[in-house]
Design an enzyme around this catalytic site. Structure first.
Site, PDB file in Angstrom:
ATOM      1  N   ASP A  42      -0.803  -1.689  -4.078  1.00  0.00           N
ATOM      2  CA  ASP A  42      -2.163  -1.996  -3.614  1.00  0.00           C
ATOM      3  C   ASP A  42      -2.921  -0.690  -3.370  1.00  0.00           C
ATOM      4  O   ASP A  42      -2.421   0.191  -2.667  1.00  0.00           O
ATOM      5  CB  ASP A  42      -2.046  -2.808  -2.310  1.00  0.00           C
ATOM      6  CG  ASP A  42      -3.357  -3.410  -1.857  1.00  0.00           C
ATOM      7  OD1 ASP A  42      -4.212  -3.689  -2.712  1.00  0.00           O
ATOM      8  OD2 ASP A  42      -3.504  -3.624  -0.632  1.00  0.00           O
ATOM      9  N   HIS A  43      -4.112  -0.554  -3.939  1.00  0.00           N
ATOM     10  CA  HIS A  43      -4.945   0.646  -3.761  1.00  0.00           C
ATOM     11  C   HIS A  43      -4.177   1.937  -4.055  1.00  0.00           C
ATOM     12  O   HIS A  43      -4.163   2.870  -3.243  1.00  0.00           O
ATOM     13  CB  HIS A  43      -5.525   0.716  -2.339  1.00  0.00           C
ATOM     14  CG  HIS A  43      -6.524  -0.368  -2.068  1.00  0.00           C
ATOM     15  ND1 HIS A  43      -7.791  -0.361  -2.594  1.00  0.00           N
ATOM     16  CD2 HIS A  43      -6.422  -1.508  -1.338  1.00  0.00           C
ATOM     17  CE1 HIS A  43      -8.433  -1.455  -2.187  1.00  0.00           C
ATOM     18  NE2 HIS A  43      -7.625  -2.164  -1.435  1.00  0.00           N
TER      19      HIS A  43
ATOM     20  N   ASP B  32      -6.683   2.596  -7.836  1.00  0.00           N
ATOM     21  CA  ASP B  32      -7.990   2.528  -7.179  1.00  0.00           C
ATOM     22  C   ASP B  32      -8.706   3.861  -7.339  1.00  0.00           C
ATOM     23  O   ASP B  32      -8.535   4.776  -6.547  1.00  0.00           O
ATOM     24  CB  ASP B  32      -7.813   2.184  -5.693  1.00  0.00           C
ATOM     25  CG  ASP B  32      -9.155   2.079  -4.968  1.00  0.00           C
ATOM     26  OD1 ASP B  32     -10.195   2.349  -5.602  1.00  0.00           O
ATOM     27  OD2 ASP B  32      -9.154   1.717  -3.779  1.00  0.00           O
TER      28      ASP B  32
ATOM     29  N   HIS C 280     -12.356  -5.214   4.090  1.00  0.00           N
ATOM     30  CA  HIS C 280     -11.006  -5.309   4.654  1.00  0.00           C
ATOM     31  C   HIS C 280     -11.103  -5.512   6.165  1.00  0.00           C
ATOM     32  O   HIS C 280     -12.010  -4.998   6.807  1.00  0.00           O
ATOM     33  CB  HIS C 280     -10.231  -4.011   4.394  1.00  0.00           C
ATOM     34  CG  HIS C 280      -9.846  -3.817   2.955  1.00  0.00           C
ATOM     35  ND1 HIS C 280     -10.128  -2.671   2.262  1.00  0.00           N
ATOM     36  CD2 HIS C 280      -9.183  -4.618   2.091  1.00  0.00           C
ATOM     37  CE1 HIS C 280      -9.655  -2.771   1.026  1.00  0.00           C
ATOM     38  NE2 HIS C 280      -9.081  -3.942   0.895  1.00  0.00           N
TER      39      HIS C 280
ATOM     40  N   ASN D 210      -4.008  -9.429   4.228  1.00  0.00           N
ATOM     41  CA  ASN D 210      -3.168  -8.515   4.986  1.00  0.00           C
ATOM     42  C   ASN D 210      -3.377  -8.700   6.486  1.00  0.00           C
ATOM     43  O   ASN D 210      -2.484  -9.151   7.213  1.00  0.00           O
ATOM     44  CB  ASN D 210      -3.484  -7.070   4.557  1.00  0.00           C
ATOM     45  CG  ASN D 210      -2.610  -6.046   5.248  1.00  0.00           C
ATOM     46  OD1 ASN D 210      -1.568  -6.392   5.789  1.00  0.00           O
ATOM     47  ND2 ASN D 210      -3.031  -4.804   5.253  1.00  0.00           N
TER      48      ASN D 210
ATOM     49  N   SER E 171       0.858  -1.189   0.000  1.00  0.00           N
ATOM     50  CA  SER E 171       0.000   0.000   0.000  1.00  0.00           C
ATOM     51  C   SER E 171       0.896   1.242   0.000  1.00  0.00           C
ATOM     52  O   SER E 171       2.080   1.156   0.330  1.00  0.00           O
ATOM     53  CB  SER E 171      -0.884   0.012   1.249  1.00  0.00           C
ATOM     54  OG  SER E 171      -0.073   0.207   2.401  1.00  0.00           O
TER      55      SER E 171
ATOM     56  N   GLU F 114     -10.633  -0.878  -9.850  1.00  0.00           N
ATOM     57  CA  GLU F 114     -11.724  -1.255  -8.953  1.00  0.00           C
ATOM     58  C   GLU F 114     -12.980  -0.407  -9.159  1.00  0.00           C
ATOM     59  O   GLU F 114     -12.896   0.807  -9.331  1.00  0.00           O
ATOM     60  CB  GLU F 114     -11.242  -1.105  -7.499  1.00  0.00           C
ATOM     61  CG  GLU F 114     -12.318  -1.327  -6.467  1.00  0.00           C
ATOM     62  CD  GLU F 114     -11.808  -1.216  -5.027  1.00  0.00           C
ATOM     63  OE1 GLU F 114     -10.620  -1.493  -4.785  1.00  0.00           O
ATOM     64  OE2 GLU F 114     -12.609  -0.854  -4.163  1.00  0.00           O
TER      65      GLU F 114
HETATM   66  P1  13P Z   1      -7.476  -7.979   4.626  1.00  0.00           P
HETATM   67  O1  13P Z   1      -6.662  -7.043   5.459  1.00  0.00           O
HETATM   68  O2  13P Z   1      -8.887  -8.049   5.075  1.00  0.00           O
HETATM   69  O3  13P Z   1      -6.857  -9.334   4.519  1.00  0.00           O
HETATM   70  O4  13P Z   1      -7.551  -7.364   3.154  1.00  0.00           O
HETATM   71  C1  13P Z   1      -6.360  -7.171   2.433  1.00  0.00           C
HETATM   72  C2  13P Z   1      -6.619  -6.450   1.158  1.00  0.00           C
HETATM   73  O5  13P Z   1      -7.663  -6.568   0.553  1.00  0.00           O
HETATM   74  C3  13P Z   1      -5.544  -5.597   0.620  1.00  0.00           C
HETATM   75  O6  13P Z   1      -5.959  -4.850  -0.474  1.00  0.00           O
END
Ligand code: 13P
Length: 288
Positions: free
Chosen positions: A85-86, A106, A178, A232, A50, A136
């Site tokens: 990520d995102h 994202d 999440h 995560n 991230s 997304e």
């Molecule tokens: P979690 O933290 O719920 O496992 O989700 C991780 C995630 O989607 C990262 O983009």
């Protein structure tokens, strides 16, 4: 093996009916433990980062260089993609410049037209360098590094339009969130997932919020085209649990137990177990 784009990793997963874990990394320990387990299980893997984690580690170049160096020095031979990520619009560009091999732009918080336009721009830039792109629609619920979503269900028509921007894989809200799922969570919405799959025209799909989703639901999602599952929180909880038990047992007070290499060892082992379990559950073992 050099880092590769996530495109072929996820297309192979889609065609082979298994899922590949995208594990969020936070530091050297997490990067190393994830790579070691992927190698041990002979599984392809995505290292997801991230923007908050990028900042924590010092910057995009630090992350790229660290990951590349670990892959080389640990003699990792399984396919590895380094994935943002995102990502924000600017963050995605920085990741592309710094040598990430995959980015998630994202734009789900933007009005659809703006999300589509920005996604197209990132696709053009990323593809010119052989980098894969995830996008997304329908925000994923919960909170992650300041990104907060309501957990809505994605609109299949919007999914189709986003898929047509040329992205390589699509994340769509299907009731996933999440973090830890609340007691009253309704579970994944498979009817909507089926509609998203039809709308995405064969693109591999991404399931965010992989922490704590029961195996039967994960497998059904994989059946309906999910090829990448993000995990995560579950590693964070396992790492904290292992570290807590080390300290509560007074091990940091005995001998040189305060050495960070020892202090973090139990947490690291616990986090490793989560990666092993996910690889087994998603079916990516021996798919490298
Ligand atoms: P979690 O933290 O719920 O496992 O989700 C991780 C995630 O989607 C990262 O983009």
């Amino acid at each position: 093996m050099a880092l590769i784009s996530a495109k072929s990793i996820l297309e192979n997963a889609r065609d082979g009916h298994y899922g590949v874990p995208a594990i969020n990394i936070n530091n050297l320990e997490w990067t190393k433990l994830t790579l070691e387990v992927a190698q041990e299980k002979n599984s392809p893997i995505l290292l997801a980062v991230s923007e908050g984690a990028v900042k924590y580690m010092g910057g995009f170049n630090v992350v790229t260089q660290m990951v590349k160096a670990l892959v080389e020095d640990l003699k990792i031979t399984v396919p590895v993609a380094l994935h943002l990520d995102h990502g924000s619009f600017e963050g995605s560009k920085k990741a592309i410049d710094a040598g990430f091999t995959s980015v998630m732009f994202d734009g789900s918080a933007f009005p659809l037209e703006e999300n589509l336009a920005k996604t197209r721009e990132i696709v053009e830039l990323a593809h010119s360098k052989g980098i894969s792109v995830e996008a997304e629609v329908g925000s994923i619920g919960g909170e992650e590094d300041g990104i907060v979503g309501e957990g809505e269900l994605a609109d299949p028509n919007e999914c189709r339009q986003l898929a047509e921007t040329g992205i390589d894989f699509l994340a769509a809200g299907i009731g996933n969130i999440h973090g830890v799922y609340p007691e009253n969570w309704l579970g994944l919405n498979f009817e909507r997932l089926g509609e998203v799959q039809a709308a995405a025209n064969g693109l591999p799909l991404v399931l965010h919020g992989g922490t704590g989703i029961p195996a039967d639901q994960v497998l059904r999602a994989i059946d309906l085209g999910v090829s990448k599952i993000n995990v995560n929180t579950e590693l964070q909880l396992a790492f904290a649990k292992g570290t807590r038990s080390y300290i509560e047992a007074g091990k940091d007070l005995a001998g040189k137990g305060f050495d960070p290499r020892k202090l973090l060892s139990e947490g690291t082992e616990e986090a490793k177990k989560v990666v092993r379990d996910k690889i087994d559950m998603f079916g990516s073992s021996n798919k490298a």
